[in-house]
Design an enzyme around this catalytic site. Structure first.
Site, PDB file in Angstrom:
ATOM      1  N   CYS A 128     -33.601   4.381  17.438  1.00 38.32           N
ATOM      2  CA  CYS A 128     -32.279   4.585  16.864  1.00 38.32           C
ATOM      3  C   CYS A 128     -32.268   5.988  16.265  1.00 38.32           C
ATOM      4  CB  CYS A 128     -31.972   3.532  15.806  1.00 38.32           C
ATOM      5  SG  CYS A 128     -33.195   3.441  14.496  1.00 38.32           S
ATOM      6  N   HIS A 175     -48.007  -1.333  28.878  1.00 40.57           N
ATOM      7  CA  HIS A 175     -48.942  -2.344  29.364  1.00 40.57           C
ATOM      8  C   HIS A 175     -49.345  -1.911  30.767  1.00 40.57           C
ATOM      9  CE1 HIS A 175     -47.557  -4.889  26.056  1.00 40.57           C
ATOM     10  NE2 HIS A 175     -46.342  -4.534  26.418  1.00 40.57           N
ATOM     11  N   SER A 205     -38.262   2.920  15.581  1.00 43.38           N
ATOM     12  CA  SER A 205     -38.423   1.631  16.240  1.00 43.38           C
ATOM     13  C   SER A 205     -39.802   1.516  16.887  1.00 43.38           C
ATOM     14  CB  SER A 205     -37.314   1.322  17.231  1.00 43.38           C
ATOM     15  OG  SER A 205     -37.311  -0.072  17.488  1.00 43.38           O
TER      16      SER A 205
END
Length: 118
Positions: A87, A72, A67
């Site tokens: 996952c 940030h 994934s």
């Protein structure tokens, strides 16, 4: 096999507060830390995209086979927002634990979501 075996994933989000400006403003440090976190959690990095902002700040997104991971930073606020969603057998908690060690925040707010199940 039930309907959720292929869609279940775990996302760990963390807000790091009171982090050193120089850590949060260093694309090189952030990229190296993210790569180690990915390795430690058992995920596989496909590639990254990043942006160094002026006068300060970094965004880095890592595409994983499992994934993604993203950060940030807001160096002037001592703040970083991090998300790791995977996952399979990779463990996002391990990635966030490592990043906590690497960034040394004075405060961490952490949330865990189980995704892809009803």
């Amino acid at each position: 096999m039930n309907d959720h075996d292929n869609t279940k994933g775990k996302e760990v989000c963390a807000d790091f507060w009171n982090v050193d400006f120089d850590i949060l403003d260093s694309l090189e440090y952030i990229e190296a830390s993210i790569k180690i976190a990915i390795q430690k959690c058992g995920a596989t990095l496909v590639g990254t995209i990043d942006k160094k902002f002026r006068p300060s700040g970094v965004t880095l997104l890592g595409l994983l086979e499992e994934s993604h991971i993203g950060i940030h930073t807001y160096p002037s606020k001592g703040f970083a927002a991090i998300s790791c969603y995977v996952c399979g057998t990779a463990d996002p908690d391990i990635a966030i634990d490592y990043l906590t060690e690497a960034f040394k925040p004075k405060e961490v707010l952490r949330q865990t979501l189980i995704r892809g199940v009803r």
